[in-house]
Design an enzyme around this catalytic site. Structure first.
Site, PDB file in Angstrom:
ATOM      1  CD  GLU A 122      33.809  25.760  40.943  1.00 61.34           C
ATOM      2  OE1 GLU A 122      34.580  26.339  40.172  1.00 61.34           O
ATOM      3  OE2 GLU A 122      34.004  25.667  42.150  1.00 61.34           O
ATOM      4  CD  GLU A 299      39.360  32.332  38.090  1.00 56.56           C
ATOM      5  OE1 GLU A 299      39.284  31.100  38.249  1.00 56.56           O
ATOM      6  OE2 GLU A 299      38.714  33.144  38.776  1.00 56.56           O
TER       7      GLU A 299
END
Ligand code: B3K
Ligand code: ZN
Length: 870
Positions: A122, A299
């Protein structure tokens, strides 16, 4: 500086091609990793004859379409793309490329951290691994075969479930992983290395067993226990609060030392900065424990908000980040003191996001123009993004919000969607018109509320008028009004009754009328119900009444902060004046109040330099620091008895009870210790303003049995004690912890915080050490970042030495790791907040950077924006 082009949200078009499956074979090698990528591609736009794939820093070895080698006229390769001409409607493409992970210092794509291979994809790192349609709305099923030397890399990991493993020639082995969930390539991950493994299990609410595995450097297994406990708490919380269950059979976390950010939510295989995994009581502070739990939760929560439902394009980043930050904040608030957690959220927002939104990189939570996506993982997208979600939660209530979430997952599971889609689900599930609310997504800047009040004693009516205004910005000269939820408390000073109400400001100006037999005192923005600044003339009497009679912890704290900030402003304007009565009265009220220790510590803490700057105009940083120090010294002198009393009581509590490392939650014995340590360190920070107490710094350092107290002593030492005291305990600390990377990061930060005129020589010496390297982001940030962001006195050196130091480091860093360089530039581009003398020196430092050849896209975007403002 114009070689880079920007992308615009308005230009979004769906992809002409989709990818159904991806089969990767990755043969790992330090300098010659070979990636074989087999894609099943389908044309969606039948008009389109060529397929354009993204790819950077790749060496193309071969390309086959439907098994046939492509001839050189069938494709074209540029620095950033691979174009294949005349492709059929459906086909298989096999691309073989080679990459050099050991020389990848940008830490994007596949790279080496210490001895291990790992990935960070990412936002756009997958294109550094292989050619692909590197955009989040292309979602495919991935199968990954990892091949490496068995002795050096006993663990070979990728997303999903392991489906096959075996031995190969030359001491190599392989493992094949299959991820049954469709995903964008930014969630791809691969890790290979030799680790210690902490294993556990979680049984979901529907009775499925999930294997939990945390991989850490050898010798660190015991330091993963807190992360594992945090993970299990997060999994249980998401089931309880949102009904969301984990979906694969295995959840893995790998801790690495070289990492650009905090952590990454790759499907089933999170990669973490070791700073957010490893902790034990000797080496980690209470704040570290808190942050680890929060990042593990963040997360984990992404598995639903980000992975199952992902972003259509990168302009929608806040769709997953704002929402997931909100979820982790709610989780932390449930695990700990909700008041303290909320206040810490607000402090971060006011100190840093407000500054970002007032500076040259100001952007809406859904940006409209992006040159380098990595520049938009910002406090605005994350923290203000979370505040926007919180406002929805406030407007709809806990249950309405949950209904909206349920509908969101029902509609969009497995899809790549937009922020509008999210708000529509919230609106539809609740039958609420949120069209005006959507402006929060498109408008940048911090709105300001001006509040006036009027009491009619004859008619027993109280009127409150609120006007909203958002200052114009370069990109948005005309700001419009927003839908703002405003929680208020009305305190009757006679009956001491408190009533609260949620006001919805939906126009530029609105007036509300209340029945009241006495003029009430207004506590505004309960729980900080909107990310705004306020202008509300309230007397010290009124603010003290809020502190003494109010119900809302945030408002109580905020009233105290307002008195303190007013005092600093007064001292700033009246250089020879003494602090006023009001601060004494406020402090006296706080001292005698029956708060828990952690809240008391917050009530005693002065607003930070950054929080103060965001409320001032063109400030002289040196004078501001003088005013704050003067006030701090005054409080220390006036309240010496109370401070030493509180300090001793906290110390006694800490000696008496022996905490455990496990349960850190609010009501546990450990939770009480955390609070006591926070109060003790706050008192010590005041007391160390008085030379007669310098001995307790060393005493606390020597006697402490855990890191929080040790670090508290060290912080007071480097800030307020004579150099000898600091140097003595810093060197003891160094000898004890030389082998522990994360603790040594703290040591470097303490050095960067020293209040000594020789600071620049010190910084040079520290950078010359063998254990300092710009290639390690944590280490670089711990020295350079800590200096620029925490040592305001010397960063804002009147000759500009601090600015120049930072500029030089950014120039060096940009060649190694543009993402990290670009984050370090933040304090320099915020020059508009400071007086002319300082802001011109800051601009000079920026111009020094701008004069360099071959700057990264990351730095270029920020410099362009900053220098345009000059
Ligand atoms: N999603 C990642 C951020 C990746 C940033 C890349 N420059 C971490 C997080 O927000 O969870
Ligand atoms: Zn995130």
């Amino acid at each position: 500086m114009s070689e880079f082009t920007a992308k615009y949200l308005a230009d979004y078009l769906p992809s002409d091609f989709t990818i159904d499956t991806v089969n990767l074979t990755v043969e790992l090698d330090d300098h010659h990793t070979r990636v074989t990528n087999t894609l099943a591609v389908k044309k969606e736009n039948l008009e389109q004859s060529q397929l354009i794939l993204d790819g950077e820093h790749l060496k193309l070895v071969s390309a086959k379409l439907n098994g046939e080698q492509l001839t050189s006229d069938a494709f074209e390769q540029t620095e950033h793309q691979l174009t294949i001409f005349n492709v059929p409607d459906e086909f298989t493409l096999e691309l073989v490329t080679e990459i050099d992970p050991a020389n990848n210092t940008a830490l994007e794509g596949l790279y080496k951290s210490g001895g291990a291979f790992c990935t960070q994809c990412e936002a756009e790192g997958f294109r550094r691994i292989t050619y692909y349609l590197d955009r989040p709305d292309v979602m495919a099923i991935f199968t990954t075969k990892v091949i490496a030397d068995k002795a050096t890399y006993p663990y070979l990991l990728a997303n999903g479930n392991p489906v096959e493993r075996g031995e190969l020639a030359n001491g190599k082995h392989f493992v094949t992983w299959h991820d049954p969930f469709r995903k964008p390539c930014y969630l791809f991950a691969l890790v290979a290395g030799d680790f210690d493994l902490l294993k556990d299990e979680f049984v979901t609410q529907s009775g499925r067993s999930v294997a939990l595995e945390i991989f850490v450097d050898r010798g660190n297994k015991h330091k993963a226990v807190h992360a594992m406990d945090s993970l299990k708490r997060s999994m249980a919380w998401d089931e309880q609060v949102f009904g969301l269950e984990y979906d694969l059979d295995i959840y893995m976390i790998v801790a690495v030392d070289f990492f650009n950010m905090g952590a990454m939510e790759n499907k089933g295989l999170n990669v973490f900065n070791s700073k957010y995994v490893l902790a034990d009581k000797d080496s980690a502070t209470d704040t570290d424990f808190f942050n680890i739990e929060a990042v593990i939760a963040h997360e984990y929560f992404h598995n639903w908000t980000g992975n199952r439902v992902t972003c259509r394009d990168w302009f929608q980043l806040s769709l997953k980040e704002g929402l997931t930050v909100f979820r982790d904040q709610q989780f932390s608030a449930d695990m700990h003191s909700s008041a303290v957690t909320r206040i810490q959220n607000v402090k971060l927002l006011r100190a840093q996001q407000f500054a970002e939104d007032a500076g040259p990189m100001s952007h809406p939570i859904r940006p409209e123009k992006v040159m380098e996506m990595n520049n938009f993982y910002t406090l605005t997208v994350y923290e203000k993004g979370s505040e926007v979600i919180r406002m929805l939660h406030t407007l709809l209530g806990q249950q309405g919000f949950r209904q909206g979430m349920d509908l969101y997952f029902k509609r969009f599971d497995g899809m790549a969607v937009t922020c509008d889609d999210f708000v529509d689900a919230m609106a539809d599930a609740n039958g609420k018109d949120l069209s005006l609310f959507k402006r929060w997504y498109s408008q940048s800047g911090t709105p300001e509320l001006t509040v006036t009040q009027q009491f009619d004693a004859e008619l027993n009516k109280f009127k409150l008028t609120i006007v909203q205004h958002t200052p114009p910005s370069e990109a948005q000269p005309e700001k419009r009004h927003l839908h703002i939820p405003i929680n208020i408390e009305l305190i009757d000073p006679v009956t001491q009754q408190v009533t609260n109400q949620l006001l919805e400001l939906t126009d530029v100006q609105q007036t509300w009328q209340f029945d009241a037999s006495n003029q009430p005192i207004v506590a505004l923005l309960g729980d900080f119900s909107a990310p705004v600044k306020t202008h509300f003339e309230q007397s010290v009497e009124e603010l003290l009444s809020i502190i003494e009679l109010g119900d809302n912890s945030f408002c109580i704290w905020d009233a105290g902060q307002k008195i303190m900030a007013q005092e600093v402003t007064f001292l700033l304007a009246n250089q020879n004046a003494k602090p006023s009565e009001s601060i004494t009265r406020m402090m006296a009220a706080v001292m005698k109040a029956d708060y828990d220790d952690e809240f008391k510590a917050l009530m005693l803490t002065l607003p930070s330099f950054e929080e103060l700057v965001s409320g001032l105009n063109k400030v002289n940083p040196q004078q501001l620091l003088d005013a704050v120090e003067q006030l701090k010294l005054f409080i220390a002198q006036q309240f010496e008895e109370n401070l030493i009393g509180l300090y001793q009581t906290s110390e006694q509590l800490l000696q008496k009870t022996d905490g455990n490392t496990g349960d850190h939650t609010n009501d546990s014995a450990e939770g009480k210790q955390v609070a006591a340590r926070s109060l003790a360190n706050t008192c010590l920070s005041y007391l160390s303003m008085l030379p007669k107490y310098h001995h307790i710094i060393e005493q606390q350092f020597t006697q402490a049995k855990e890191m929080t107290s040790k670090l508290g002593a060290l912080q007071s030492a480097v800030r307020h004690a004579p150099l000898e005291v600091g140097d003595k305990i810093l060197s003891q600390f160094e000898q004890t912890w030389l082998e522990d990377t994360l603790v040594m990061d703290k040591w470097f930060s303490l050095q960067a915080n020293m209040q000594v005129d020789t600071i620049f020589e010190r910084l040079e010496q520290l950078m010359a050490r063998d254990d300092f390297a710009l290639t390690n982001p944590n280490r670089a940030r711990s020295l350079i970042g800590a200096f620029a962001m925490q040592n305001a006195r010397y960063f804002h050196d009147a000759q500009g030495k601090g600015y120049q130091f930072l500029a030089e480091q950014i120039i060096a860093m940009d060649k190694i790791n543009p993402q990290v360089a670009s984050r370090l530039i933040t304090p320099l581009i915020q020059f508009k907040a400071f007086d002319e003398h300082h802001s011109e020196l800051m601009v000079k430092a920026l111009e020094l950077i701008a004069a360099q050849p071959e700057l990264s896209r990351d730095i270029t975007e920020k410099l362009n924006a900053a220098l345009l403002q000059h």
